[in-house]
Design a protein around this motif. Structure first.
Motif, PDB file in Angstrom:
ATOM      1  N   GLY A  90       0.806  -1.216   0.000  1.00  0.00           N
ATOM      2  CA  GLY A  90       0.000   0.000   0.000  1.00  0.00           C
ATOM      3  C   GLY A  90       0.833   1.256   0.000  1.00  0.00           C
ATOM      4  O   GLY A  90       0.291   2.360  -0.139  1.00  0.00           O
ATOM      5  N   GLN A 134      -3.068   1.809  -9.610  1.00  0.00           N
ATOM      6  CA  GLN A 134      -4.211   1.929 -10.532  1.00  0.00           C
ATOM      7  C   GLN A 134      -3.877   1.312 -11.885  1.00  0.00           C
ATOM      8  O   GLN A 134      -4.691   0.588 -12.475  1.00  0.00           O
ATOM      9  N   THR A 194      -3.412  -5.956  -2.098  1.00  0.00           N
ATOM     10  CA  THR A 194      -2.687  -4.818  -1.538  1.00  0.00           C
ATOM     11  C   THR A 194      -2.516  -4.995  -0.038  1.00  0.00           C
ATOM     12  O   THR A 194      -3.495  -5.245   0.677  1.00  0.00           O
ATOM     13  N   PRO A 234      -1.917  -3.246   3.364  1.00  0.00           N
ATOM     14  CA  PRO A 234      -1.990  -1.891   3.934  1.00  0.00           C
ATOM     15  C   PRO A 234      -0.699  -1.524   4.667  1.00  0.00           C
ATOM     16  O   PRO A 234      -0.030  -2.394   5.245  1.00  0.00           O
ATOM     17  N   ALA A 256     -10.626   7.706  -3.765  1.00  0.00           N
ATOM     18  CA  ALA A 256     -10.982   7.086  -2.486  1.00  0.00           C
ATOM     19  C   ALA A 256     -10.571   5.623  -2.500  1.00  0.00           C
ATOM     20  O   ALA A 256     -10.740   4.925  -3.501  1.00  0.00           O
ATOM     21  N   GLY A 257     -10.027   5.158  -1.382  1.00  0.00           N
ATOM     22  CA  GLY A 257      -9.574   3.782  -1.279  1.00  0.00           C
ATOM     23  C   GLY A 257      -8.126   3.585  -1.661  1.00  0.00           C
ATOM     24  O   GLY A 257      -7.621   2.467  -1.588  1.00  0.00           O
ATOM     25  N   SER A 258      -7.437   4.666  -2.081  1.00  0.00           N
ATOM     26  CA  SER A 258      -6.027   4.533  -2.452  1.00  0.00           C
ATOM     27  C   SER A 258      -5.156   4.200  -1.251  1.00  0.00           C
ATOM     28  O   SER A 258      -4.103   3.578  -1.385  1.00  0.00           O
ATOM     29  N   CYS A 315      -5.195   3.126   3.188  1.00  0.00           N
ATOM     30  CA  CYS A 315      -6.017   2.545   4.258  1.00  0.00           C
ATOM     31  C   CYS A 315      -6.618   3.682   5.106  1.00  0.00           C
ATOM     32  O   CYS A 315      -6.035   4.760   5.253  1.00  0.00           O
ATOM     33  N   ASP A 316      -7.785   3.444   5.662  1.00  0.00           N
ATOM     34  CA  ASP A 316      -8.513   4.472   6.402  1.00  0.00           C
ATOM     35  C   ASP A 316      -7.714   5.009   7.591  1.00  0.00           C
ATOM     36  O   ASP A 316      -7.872   6.175   7.967  1.00  0.00           O
TER      37      ASP A 316
END
Length: 478
Positions: free
Chosen positions: A170, A178, A193, A195, A426-428, A430-431
């Motif tokens: 990540g 992408q 992926t 994180p 969005a989502g590229s 981890c939160d």
């Protein structure tokens, strides 16, 4: 050739030849749902003098990222942008040589024997990339870093004959990921992926993600955040599972760090923009690709070789061309259709001018100045380093309340920072990273202590004393 519209007589003659009665008949096979049913939304045409005035007005909106005159009230802006594209110094000799007609107008040498100058330049490019990476094979460049990383994954799938998964960290550039996802979307291989909430990979988490059907592990070192990964341990873990190790590298960083071959990678890919290529609105750039010799015949693109002709004279040949334009489509290993030759030439001249010592100096200066930049910016209230991991010549910062306010304040003062991580889809990430609070900054060898101090002064209560004299402060000092 000058472009001329077809006359009505020309259109009639062509329709008669095809058996159609109108242009509409020719378009009938295109579904109505995808056809434009209105005129194009274009402004009225302009005469030449008005067009020149219009284009000049558009050009006036550009602001060079030079920074040379910022203290003296010039319009130039000061660039601290990172994220894979950097404002490095380009010697005038690079433009002079790359601008020669012999190179500037040359295209893909389909008849290799007629393009000896271009072939020799590409051979020298391959040699320099091999010296950088420590490998014995390099191709004559690809489109850019993202497609080079995706091509490496395809090579790994072909080499291992595993179509289960490709593991990517990540902390690899989100645009590279992408590209990888797009290229593998309709293939059996799954992109997994791992994180990286701490800015670097957890080796144990990577080991858990590697399975017996993993074709490749893709690691960026230094990574997208500028941090240094434990690349050697990660590549050992990949080898234990029989997977191909791919390192995404920064060519300038190799002035200070171990090369990919020494670290244990099987394939090295990277973005060559920092080697004599201006930022130029985000492209075009060139992809770097090098690998171990056993992958030679599966390498994408093309390779230039040196040999002798029938009279014993040294010459250069297009030794390997794995594109579908050259060989049977089923045997092709890449659909790359341009060798980015002019940009590869720029990188060749730039590296030759730098030499090993010059590359080391650029890497060292960029690293020292980035660390000074990070230390000074962290004096601004609410700004801190996002990660505890060691970093090289780029750093990720966290801004309380969102990175947007710092970027806006710097932009208003004549400085360009970023990119903000929130600009990526969005989502590229981890939160746990809270991307809206993060941004990247980098200082190349071009930046000065005075420019860095002026940036911080413009962002704090010292702003009134800043050489930029932008008025009231935009942020408070810690």
């Amino acid at each position: 050739m000058a472009y001329l519209f077809d006359s009505p007589e020309d259109v009639y003659a062509m329709l008669a030849e095809t058996g159609a009665t109108s242009v509409e008949d020719l378009l009938a096979q295109i579904p109505a749902s995808v056809r434009l049913d209105r005129p194009l939304n274009l402004p009225a045409g302009l005469c030449e003098s008005d067009l020149q005035r219009h284009v000049a007005a558009l050009a006036e909106r550009n602001r060079p990222r030079d920074g040379a005159d910022f203290v003296h009230g010039g319009v130039d802006r000061v660039c601290f942008l990172g994220g894979g594209v950097y404002d490095h110094f380009v010697p005038a000799a690079v433009d002079e040589i790359a601008g020669r007609g012999e190179f500037y107008t040359a295209y893909t040498p389909y008849q290799a024997e007629a393009s000896q100058g271009s072939l020799q330049a590409f051979f020298e490019f391959q040699t320099l990339v091999c010296r950088l990476t420590g490998f014995t094979v390099a191709n004559a460049s690809l489109y850019e870093g993202g497609s080079a990383a995706a091509e490496a994954a395809l090579l790994a799938i072909r080499e291992t004959r595993r179509e289960g998964r490709v593991v990517v960290l990540g902390s690899v550039h989100p645009e590279y990921r992408q590209t990888l996802n797009t290229l593998l979307e309709n293939l059996p291989a799954e992109v997994v992926t791992v994180p990286c909430p701490d800015g670097v990979a957890d080796v144990a988490a990577v080991e858990a993600a590697l399975t017996d059907d993993t074709a490749a592990l893709i690691v960026q070192h230094p990574n997208f955040f500028g941090n240094l990964e434990d690349a050697e341990r990660l590549f050992v873990a990949a080898k234990a599972k029989g997977a191909v190790s791919v390192q995404v590298f920064d060519p300038v960083s190799l002035g200070l760090l171990k090369n990919p071959a020494t670290l244990g990678a099987d394939i090295a890919v990277g973005e060559g923009q920092s080697l004599g290529v201006p930022m130029q609105y985000g492209g075009p750039y060139l992809g770097l690709f090098a690998c171990r010799e056993e992958f030679l015949r599966k390498t994408p693109g093309r390779l230039i070789g040196r040999t002798e002709d029938a009279d014993g004279r040294e010459c250069y040949v297009l030794a390997l061309q794995t594109r579908e334009q050259h060989i049977r489509r089923g045997k092709a290993t890449s659909n790359i259709c341009s060798n980015q030759g002019l940009l590869a030439l720029r990188a060749t001249v730039h590296l030759a001018l730098l030499g090993p010592q010059g590359l080391r100096e650029v890497a060292d200066l960029s690293t020292r100045k980035t660390h000074y930049l990070a230390d000074r910016l962290c004096e601004v209230e609410g700004v801190s380093q996002a990660f505890a991991a060691p970093y090289l010549r780029e750093v990720c910062l966290r801004v309380e309340g969102g990175a947007g306010r710092l970027l806006a304040a710097a932009r208003a003062a004549g400085f360009d920072l970023g990119p903000a991580l929130s600009r990526f889809p969005a989502g590229s990430f981890c939160d746990a990273l809270k991307a809206d609070e993060l941004l990247l900054v980098a200082a190349t060898e071009r930046r000065t202590r005075e420019e860095i101090d002026a940036l911080v002064a413009a962002l704090t209560r010292e702003g009134n004393d800043s050489p930029l004299r932008r008025g009231e402060p935009l942020l408070a000092v810690a």
